[in-house]
Write a protein that holds these residues in place. Structure first.
Motif, PDB file in Angstrom:
ATOM      1  N   GLY A   2       5.423  -4.099   3.554  1.00  0.00           N
ATOM      2  CA  GLY A   2       6.866  -4.042   3.707  1.00  0.00           C
ATOM      3  C   GLY A   2       7.346  -2.610   3.759  1.00  0.00           C
ATOM      4  N   GLN A  62       9.812 -13.689   1.805  1.00  0.00           N
ATOM      5  CA  GLN A  62       8.963 -12.604   1.323  1.00  0.00           C
ATOM      6  C   GLN A  62       8.165 -11.922   2.433  1.00  0.00           C
ATOM      7  N   LYS A  65       7.880  -7.940   3.144  1.00  0.00           N
ATOM      8  CA  LYS A  65       8.441  -7.335   1.933  1.00  0.00           C
ATOM      9  C   LYS A  65       7.352  -6.809   1.010  1.00  0.00           C
TER      10      LYS A  65
END
Length: 87
Positions: A2, A62, A65
């Motif tokens: 991320g 997610q 990330k």
């Protein structure tokens, strides 16, 4: 990996996010760039092929990330989950 560059969507990121947990198992992901804050050092993930079926398991909130941990990236979490489902 991320990153926190809002302008990098679809291109190379320049600043890694400081996220140290795997989005699949919640364990430490061992991400060197997340720990150091820059991409110029080596990381275990450069030597692993991330299979599409593994990436598909990452919850959409997610994705991009945080890095997976090496165990999950190599599919061990899938094997563990399949064993639990069979029980």
């Amino acid at each position: 990996m991320g990153c926190d560059d809002t302008a990098c969507a679809g291109s190379a990121c320049t600043t890694p996010l400081a996220e140290h947990r795997c989005p699949l198992c919640g364990g430490p992901n061992g991400c060197a760039p997340a720990a150091s804050g820059h991409f110029d050092g080596p990381c275990w993930c450069t030597t692993v092929h991330f299979r599409p079926e593994i990436r598909a398991l990452i919850p959409s909130a997610q994705r991009n990330k945080a890095c997976l941990c090496q165990r999950c990236a190599e599919g061990e979490s899938m094997t563990h989950q399949a064993d639990q489902d069979a029980s």
